[in-house]
Design a protein around this motif. Sequence first.
Motif, PDB file in Angstrom:
ATOM      1  N   VAL A 133       0.856  -1.172   0.000  1.00  9.22           N
ATOM      2  CA  VAL A 133       0.000   0.000   0.000  1.00  9.22           C
ATOM      3  C   VAL A 133       0.896   1.227   0.000  1.00  9.22           C
ATOM      4  O   VAL A 133       1.718   1.410   0.886  1.00  9.22           O
ATOM      5  CB  VAL A 133      -0.920   0.016   1.240  1.00  9.22           C
ATOM      6  CG1 VAL A 133      -1.768   1.287   1.245  1.00  9.22           C
ATOM      7  CG2 VAL A 133      -1.799  -1.215   1.262  1.00  9.22           C
ATOM      8  N   THR A 134       0.787   2.047  -1.014  1.00 14.20           N
ATOM      9  CA  THR A 134       1.659   3.217  -1.131  1.00 14.20           C
ATOM     10  C   THR A 134       1.320   4.231  -0.043  1.00 14.20           C
ATOM     11  O   THR A 134       0.188   4.255   0.453  1.00 14.20           O
ATOM     12  CB  THR A 134       1.503   3.878  -2.504  1.00 14.20           C
ATOM     13  OG1 THR A 134       0.177   4.413  -2.611  1.00 14.20           O
ATOM     14  CG2 THR A 134       1.762   2.880  -3.615  1.00 14.20           C
ATOM     15  N   PRO A 135       2.290   5.051   0.350  1.00  7.91           N
ATOM     16  CA  PRO A 135       2.003   6.091   1.341  1.00  7.91           C
ATOM     17  C   PRO A 135       0.853   6.996   0.929  1.00  7.91           C
ATOM     18  O   PRO A 135       0.068   7.424   1.770  1.00  7.91           O
ATOM     19  CB  PRO A 135       3.329   6.855   1.429  1.00  7.91           C
ATOM     20  CG  PRO A 135       4.370   5.844   1.061  1.00  7.91           C
ATOM     21  CD  PRO A 135       3.721   4.994   0.010  1.00  7.91           C
ATOM     22  N   PHE A 136       0.750   7.305  -0.376  1.00  7.66           N
ATOM     23  CA  PHE A 136      -0.330   8.156  -0.848  1.00  7.66           C
ATOM     24  C   PHE A 136      -1.682   7.507  -0.599  1.00  7.66           C
ATOM     25  O   PHE A 136      -2.614   8.144  -0.098  1.00  7.66           O
ATOM     26  CB  PHE A 136      -0.150   8.448  -2.331  1.00  7.66           C
ATOM     27  CG  PHE A 136      -1.187   9.375  -2.898  1.00  7.66           C
ATOM     28  CD1 PHE A 136      -1.120  10.745  -2.676  1.00  7.66           C
ATOM     29  CD2 PHE A 136      -2.243   8.883  -3.657  1.00  7.66           C
ATOM     30  CE1 PHE A 136      -2.070  11.608  -3.194  1.00  7.66           C
ATOM     31  CE2 PHE A 136      -3.206   9.732  -4.177  1.00  7.66           C
ATOM     32  CZ  PHE A 136      -3.119  11.100  -3.943  1.00  7.66           C
ATOM     33  N   SER A 137      -1.799   6.200  -0.932  1.00  8.61           N
ATOM     34  CA  SER A 137      -3.057   5.487  -0.714  1.00  8.61           C
ATOM     35  C   SER A 137      -3.381   5.381   0.770  1.00  8.61           C
ATOM     36  O   SER A 137      -4.534   5.548   1.185  1.00  8.61           O
ATOM     37  CB  SER A 137      -2.976   4.082  -1.321  1.00  8.61           C
ATOM     38  OG  SER A 137      -2.749   4.135  -2.708  1.00  8.61           O
ATOM     39  N   ALA A 138      -2.357   5.097   1.578  1.00  8.86           N
ATOM     40  CA  ALA A 138      -2.561   4.991   3.024  1.00  8.86           C
ATOM     41  C   ALA A 138      -3.024   6.318   3.606  1.00  8.86           C
ATOM     42  O   ALA A 138      -3.893   6.358   4.490  1.00  8.86           O
ATOM     43  CB  ALA A 138      -1.267   4.531   3.701  1.00  8.86           C
ATOM     44  N   ALA A 139      -2.443   7.410   3.129  1.00  7.39           N
ATOM     45  CA  ALA A 139      -2.830   8.735   3.615  1.00  7.39           C
ATOM     46  C   ALA A 139      -4.274   9.048   3.251  1.00  7.39           C
ATOM     47  O   ALA A 139      -5.033   9.576   4.071  1.00  7.39           O
ATOM     48  CB  ALA A 139      -1.896   9.789   3.046  1.00  7.39           C
ATOM     49  N   LEU A 140      -4.664   8.728   2.022  1.00 10.23           N
ATOM     50  CA  LEU A 140      -6.044   8.972   1.605  1.00 10.23           C
ATOM     51  C   LEU A 140      -7.023   8.128   2.407  1.00 10.23           C
ATOM     52  O   LEU A 140      -8.102   8.604   2.797  1.00 10.23           O
ATOM     53  CB  LEU A 140      -6.194   8.660   0.110  1.00 10.23           C
ATOM     54  CG  LEU A 140      -5.597   9.678  -0.870  1.00 10.23           C
ATOM     55  CD1 LEU A 140      -5.815   9.206  -2.301  1.00 10.23           C
ATOM     56  CD2 LEU A 140      -6.203  11.058  -0.662  1.00 10.23           C
ATOM     57  N   GLN A 141      -6.655   6.871   2.667  1.00 10.44           N
ATOM     58  CA  GLN A 141      -7.513   5.996   3.465  1.00 10.44           C
ATOM     59  C   GLN A 141      -7.711   6.551   4.871  1.00 10.44           C
ATOM     60  O   GLN A 141      -8.817   6.531   5.420  1.00 10.44           O
ATOM     61  CB  GLN A 141      -6.920   4.588   3.523  1.00 10.44           C
ATOM     62  CG  GLN A 141      -6.977   3.831   2.208  1.00 10.44           C
ATOM     63  CD  GLN A 141      -6.252   2.506   2.267  1.00 10.44           C
ATOM     64  OE1 GLN A 141      -5.798   2.064   3.317  1.00 10.44           O
ATOM     65  NE2 GLN A 141      -6.119   1.856   1.112  1.00 10.44           N
ATOM     66  N   GLN A 142      -6.636   7.042   5.467  1.00  9.72           N
ATOM     67  CA  GLN A 142      -6.729   7.598   6.805  1.00  9.72           C
ATOM     68  C   GLN A 142      -7.585   8.847   6.815  1.00  9.72           C
ATOM     69  O   GLN A 142      -8.379   9.064   7.735  1.00  9.72           O
ATOM     70  CB  GLN A 142      -5.335   7.912   7.345  1.00  9.72           C
ATOM     71  CG  GLN A 142      -5.342   8.365   8.801  1.00  9.72           C
ATOM     72  CD  GLN A 142      -3.954   8.596   9.347  1.00  9.72           C
ATOM     73  OE1 GLN A 142      -2.979   8.521   8.621  1.00  9.72           O
ATOM     74  NE2 GLN A 142      -3.860   8.888  10.635  1.00  9.72           N
ATOM     75  N   MET A 143      -7.435   9.700   5.794  1.00  7.55           N
ATOM     76  CA  MET A 143      -8.238  10.918   5.735  1.00  7.55           C
ATOM     77  C   MET A 143      -9.714  10.581   5.530  1.00  7.55           C
ATOM     78  O   MET A 143     -10.588  11.236   6.105  1.00  7.55           O
ATOM     79  CB  MET A 143      -7.724  11.821   4.615  1.00  7.55           C
ATOM     80  CG  MET A 143      -6.350  12.415   4.907  1.00  7.55           C
ATOM     81  SD  MET A 143      -5.720  13.497   3.599  1.00  7.55           S
ATOM     82  CE  MET A 143      -6.816  14.920   3.781  1.00  7.55           C
ATOM     83  N   ARG A 144      -9.994   9.555   4.721  1.00  6.18           N
ATOM     84  CA  ARG A 144     -11.392   9.136   4.530  1.00  6.18           C
ATOM     85  C   ARG A 144     -11.986   8.602   5.834  1.00  6.18           C
ATOM     86  O   ARG A 144     -13.156   8.854   6.142  1.00  6.18           O
ATOM     87  CB  ARG A 144     -11.477   8.066   3.445  1.00  6.18           C
ATOM     88  CG  ARG A 144     -11.202   8.575   2.031  1.00  6.18           C
ATOM     89  CD  ARG A 144     -11.642   7.551   1.003  1.00  6.18           C
ATOM     90  NE  ARG A 144     -11.158   7.874  -0.324  1.00  6.18           N
ATOM     91  CZ  ARG A 144     -10.096   7.305  -0.887  1.00  6.18           C
ATOM     92  NH1 ARG A 144      -9.417   6.360  -0.236  1.00  6.18           N
ATOM     93  NH2 ARG A 144      -9.701   7.657  -2.104  1.00  6.18           N
ATOM     94  N   SER A 145     -11.186   7.846   6.590  1.00  2.90           N
ATOM     95  CA  SER A 145     -11.680   7.288   7.851  1.00  2.90           C
ATOM     96  C   SER A 145     -11.968   8.378   8.872  1.00  2.90           C
ATOM     97  O   SER A 145     -12.810   8.210   9.763  1.00  2.90           O
ATOM     98  CB  SER A 145     -10.668   6.294   8.422  1.00  2.90           C
ATOM     99  OG  SER A 145      -9.488   6.949   8.841  1.00  2.90           O
ATOM    100  N   ASP A 146     -11.280   9.506   8.747  1.00  5.86           N
ATOM    101  CA  ASP A 146     -11.515  10.622   9.663  1.00  5.86           C
ATOM    102  C   ASP A 146     -12.757  11.421   9.291  1.00  5.86           C
ATOM    103  O   ASP A 146     -13.273  12.179  10.119  1.00  5.86           O
ATOM    104  CB  ASP A 146     -10.309  11.580   9.669  1.00  5.86           C
ATOM    105  CG  ASP A 146      -9.085  10.954  10.322  1.00  5.86           C
ATOM    106  OD1 ASP A 146      -9.254   9.964  11.062  1.00  5.86           O
ATOM    107  OD2 ASP A 146      -7.968  11.450  10.079  1.00  5.86           O
TER     108      ASP A 146
END
Length: 289
Positions: free
Chosen positions: A126-139
């Motif tokens: 999982v790329t850092p970009f995808s992980a960051a987007l996932q975390q922002m969506r979860s927030d």
Amino acid sequence: MLPSHSQIDVHRQLLLCSDILTVSVYCRSCIDGLWKIMRHEGPSVLWHGVNVSVLISVPMICMYLPMYDTLLAEFESKSIYAPSIAGSAARAMSVVATSPLELLKTRIQAAGAGNVASSRNAASIVTPFSAALQQMRSDMKGNRSQQISSLWRGVGASLSKDVPFAGLYWTLLEPSRTWLDSHAHVSHGASGINTHTLAINALAGSVAGAAAAAVTTPFDVVKTRLQTRDAQLERKGTLECLVSVAKTGGVRGLFSGWGPRTLRTAAAYGILMSSYEICKGIYSTHPSE
């Protein structure tokens, strides 16, 4: 392009607010931090988030510097504090406008640190970009206003860092440029570039940027913590987080990452101011082209 100073800051500051990193990768200095990051995660991790940094920098600078010039012209005859007022106001407006991108950049860099251990053995990384987007969506939970406000998480900390920085920076820069201008000789390079303007703004920008960055480092530490911590912990706010860092890490914790931040800011603002003033000079000479 130079490695992002925020990438080094994130690695140093996560030690105070996350169990992602271990004590074995504690960074005792700028050089030590660079070496350990490269040894544990590879050289490429130093450039995580550069694409987003560029995405932030373009609208930020396009808003920030022209807005400063406009406000300075408005307040210069009304107050001796015009550089500080104009710089602080221009920075505040540009920070608010680009805060979601700044949050994304910080999350990308933090995700790069958190995914290292698992990515070496995982079949699907999982790329850092995808992980960051996932975390922002979860927030982005709750009603519409809560979802929107989550995109500006840490904006208070960003303002508490950037507004004092801008006020101090321009307060130092303007008299420095005036003094250097009165003690330097005008000369032009082979290409017609005014090396007088280039040298003055590079030197004044570097010195003012380094001094302002060093003084406001604690606010940068707080901003990074607020943007990388859990949503529940983020509710503490800027002031409480600042007190928490002071209690857990002392003065050393408050100034974690001051070395790379100061060096990077000195270089960045020296280049920025000299380039900007040269471009202004070229445009004023050929306004219709």
